[in-house]
Structures are given as structure tokens and as C-alpha cells.
Design an enzyme around this catalytic site. Structure first.
Site, PDB file in Angstrom:
ATOM      1  N   TRP A 109       0.867  -1.190   0.000  1.00  0.00           N
ATOM      2  CA  TRP A 109       0.000   0.000   0.000  1.00  0.00           C
ATOM      3  C   TRP A 109       0.899   1.235   0.000  1.00  0.00           C
ATOM      4  CZ3 TRP A 109      -4.865   1.953  -0.112  1.00  0.00           C
ATOM      5  CH2 TRP A 109      -5.203   3.066   0.663  1.00  0.00           C
ATOM      6  N   SER A 136       1.127   4.470   1.145  1.00  0.00           N
ATOM      7  CA  SER A 136       0.366   5.235   2.139  1.00  0.00           C
ATOM      8  C   SER A 136       0.515   6.742   1.910  1.00  0.00           C
ATOM      9  CB  SER A 136       0.887   4.871   3.533  1.00  0.00           C
ATOM     10  OG  SER A 136       0.434   5.815   4.477  1.00  0.00           O
ATOM     11  N   ASP A 184      -1.161  14.955   6.330  1.00  0.00           N
ATOM     12  CA  ASP A 184      -1.852  14.247   5.259  1.00  0.00           C
ATOM     13  C   ASP A 184      -3.165  14.971   4.933  1.00  0.00           C
ATOM     14  OD1 ASP A 184      -2.728  12.291   3.528  1.00  0.00           O
ATOM     15  OD2 ASP A 184      -3.227  10.839   5.105  1.00  0.00           O
TER      16      ASP A 184
HETATM   17  C1  SPV Z   1      -2.919   6.056   4.556  1.00  0.00           C
HETATM   18  O1  SPV Z   1      -2.109   5.189   4.912  1.00  0.00           O
HETATM   19  O2  SPV Z   1      -2.581   7.126   4.065  1.00  0.00           O
HETATM   20  C2  SPV Z   1      -4.357   5.824   4.727  1.00  0.00           C
HETATM   21  C3  SPV Z   1      -4.820   5.056   5.871  1.00  0.00           C
HETATM   22  O3  SPV Z   1      -5.116   6.383   3.972  1.00  0.00           O
HETATM   23  S1  SPV Z   1      -5.170   6.215   7.115  1.00  0.00           S
HETATM   24  O4  SPV Z   1      -3.970   6.976   7.381  1.00  0.00           O
HETATM   25  O5  SPV Z   1      -5.610   5.459   8.266  1.00  0.00           O
HETATM   26  O6  SPV Z   1      -6.241   7.095   6.655  1.00  0.00           O
HETATM   27 MG    MG Z   2      -4.309   8.032   3.060  1.00  0.00          MG
END
Ligand code: SPV
Ligand code: MG
Length: 317
Positions: free
Chosen positions: A40, A42, A55
Site C-alpha cells: 500500500w 500510504s 496528510d
Molecule cells: C494512509 O495510509 O494514508 C491511509 C490510511 O489512507 S489512514 O492513514 O488510516 O487514513
Molecule cells: Mg491516506
């Protein structure tokens, strides 16, 4: 298009897929070596590790595509990209999916957070979701862009994070499935509503979860509920933060560097991870000279006494 052969992502009924979250190419390599069958990319991890930023859609599509490309070129397992909210509307989403395809992604995940997004892990952050209709338009556009690449399309539902309840999550998940998603990721702060959704049998597509906020839930229980996959989204990033912070502090207190060796990988280990011997044999690095010293480093580091030169030369032969 990237020339590397790509493995397509598949979710098989009755099989629980563990997906490792990476924040850069090297963490992706380590996950692959540990046995993770898929990676993944991220958004949280890329924002934090590569930009030291939150983020919240500050990382651009181009920067995310480049992060993806570096990971996809470094591993052979399928790479699934966290494409946030597609960086805008349906048109932005379509372009993003195509760029991810060109970068070697096997899967793309689009979420229904409005732009600019707020990471689901930020407590108390304002949360607005786009309408079901708007999200379905994005997914239809994403699907068209995904098809030529065989990209697996994941739609992400933020209803539970936004405290909208299970009925809203189910309605969105099934609408997104009809719009073309191959699977639904329903993000949640707790496992209980996911258990209820999974056991209801009402979902039209396989369910993927991110257990960050319900880490106490056994994977076995998730699998028993029929959940198709779990993403371990940020454990690699948090390990890096934990270990690097400790090391940063210790380096200023020790009398000599070798006191730290027990907490470190050797230089030779890193050389193997970045395939120094392969690069030599393919002629892309300078060969070591006859006295065994390459042009890029002759001091042996690491407890095993293998400096970069000796370690790599050994493996190149
Ligand atoms: C990420 O890893 O960026 C995700 C999962 O989207 S979370 O951070 O839990 O939203
Ligand atoms: Mg994310």
C-alpha cells in the site's frame, strides 16, 4: 508504459490478504522481503516521510505518482496506491489513475473525502464527504482510466470516520460498487461496525479494512467475518520514527560510533537491499579496481568488517 511485468491484484474468496503499508521504496522492499503479497502506498506515510507534512492533500498528484513509481520499480508484488480523493473532481481522478497506471500501479484507492482532505486519523478534524453522485462520477471516470492497465479499483467510504453511521456506509459502499469499484475500503475507528457490516452480507463487493485504530482485533476474527484484506498502513513509518529518534539522540551521547552497531543494519546489508551486486553485474556501477577498492568508498564500515566494497564485490562474483 513501464516495461516491468506487473502482477494483477486479486482478492480471492475465503482468503485474507495482508497488505503492507510503505512510505518509500526501501520500506516497500522490506515489506516484500518479509513476505507481504501486496504493498500500500500510504498517503499518510509519503506525506510524513518524504515531505514532513500532514496528510491533507498537500502532496500533489505528480509527487504521489513519483513515489508510486519508485515503489513499483523496486518490488515485484502488486502496488496499491492511496490516491486520496483523486486530487479534485472526476476529471482530475481520471488523469491520476492513468498516471498511476503508467507508473506501474496494480491498484488505486479513491476516497469520498472532499478536497482538501483531512486524514482519517486526525481526531476532531472537520469532515465533509462528497455526495454519492459526485463520488460515483469519480469512480466511473477512474474505472475507464483503470481498465487499459488492469488496475484494481478500490472505493473508500469515510462514513464511519465522519460519524454518519452504518446505513450511510452501506449505501455508499454499494453505490460505489455499482459505479465500478472492485472492492470497498470502509475506514473505521472501531471494529464493531465493520463486523456488523461484514456479517450482514449486504455488501456487493469485497471489504478491505485498515485496523490502525482497532489494532487489538485479531486478524483471525477479521478473516472469519469474511473481510477480504487488511492494510497495515503506517507501522513501517512509525517504526522508522521510533528507531531514528532514538538513534538521533544516542549519536550525540556516545564516545564512538561502534557503540551503536548493535542497533544498526550493516552497510553490507543496505548494499544488498539496494542490489549493489546486481547493478555491478549489469554494468551500471563502476567495477572495483584491482586492489579491491571501488571509486565510491573504501572505508570498511559495520561490525562484520565488510565495507561497501568487499561486501558487494563478494556478491558480484
Ligand atoms: C494512509 O495510509 O494514508 C491511509 C490510511 O489512507 S489512514 O492513514 O488510516 O487514513
Ligand atoms: Mg491516506
Amino acid at each position: 508504459m513501464s516495461s516491468l511485468p506487473r502482477i494483477r491484484l486479486k482478492l480471492e474468496p475465503g482468503k485474507f490478504l495482508q497488505i503492507g503499508g510503505a512510505h518509500d521504496a526501501l520500506s516497500a522492499v522490506l515489506l516484500e522481503q518479509a513476505g507481504f503479497p501486496a504493498i500500500w502506498v500510504s498517503g499518510f506515510g509519503v506525506s510524513a516521510s518524504q515531505f514532513a507534512m500532514p496528510d491533507v492533500n498537500l502532496v500533489t498528484m505528480t509527487e504521489s505518482v513519483e513515489a508510486t513509481r519508485r515503489m513499483a520499480e523496486s518490488v515485484t508484488v502488486p502496488v496499491i496506491v492511496d490516491a486520496d480523493n483523486g486530487f479534485g473532481d472526476a476529471t482530475n481522478t481520471r488523469r491520476a489513475v492513468r498516471e498511476y497506471g503508467l507508473a506501474g500501479a496494480a491498484g488505486v484507492c479513491i476516497e469520498d473525502n472532499s478536497f482538501p482532505k483531512r486524514c482519517s486519523l486526525y481526531p476532531g478534524a472537520p469532515r465533509e464527504l462528497i455526495s454519492i453522485e459526485e463520488m460515483c462520477q469519480k469512480l466511473e471516470a477512474a474505472k475507464k482510466a483503470a481498465e487499459p492497465f488492469g488496475i484494481f479499483l478500490i472505493s473508500r467510504v469515510e462514513s464511519l470516520i465522519a460519524d454518519r453511521g452504518i446505513p450511510d456506509a452501506l449505501e455508499r459502499a454499494n453505490a460505489y460498487s455499482e459505479a465500478g469499484a472492485d472492492a470497498v475500503l470502509i475506514h473505521s475507528k472501531r471494529f464493531a461496525p465493520l463486523r456488523e457490516i461484514a456479517k450482514s452480507g449486504k455488501l456487493k463487493k469485497p471489504l478491505i479494512v485498515v485496523p490502525t485504530l482497532f489494532g487489538e482485533t485479531p486478524f483471525e476474527e477479521m478473516a472469519e467475518c469474511g473481510i477480504a484484506a487488511a492494510i497495515y498502513a503506517n507501522q513501517m513509518l512509525r517504526t522508522m520514527v521510533h528507531a531514528c529518534r532514538q538513534m538521533a539522540g544516542r549519536m550525540l551521547t556516545v564516545g564512538s560510533l561502534s557503540e551503536l552497531d548493535n542497533s544498526l543494519s550493516t552497510v553490507g546489508d543496505v548494499n544488498k537491499l539496494v542490489k549493489v551486486p546486481t547493478h555491478w553485474s549489469e554494468g551500471s556501477l563502476q567495477q572495483p579496481s584491482s586492489n579491491g577498492q571501488s571509486s565510491y568508498g573504501k572505508a570498511p564500515h559495520g561490525k562484520d568488517g565488510h565495507g561497501p566494497t568487499r561486501e558487494a564485490a563478494t556478491h558480484a562474483s
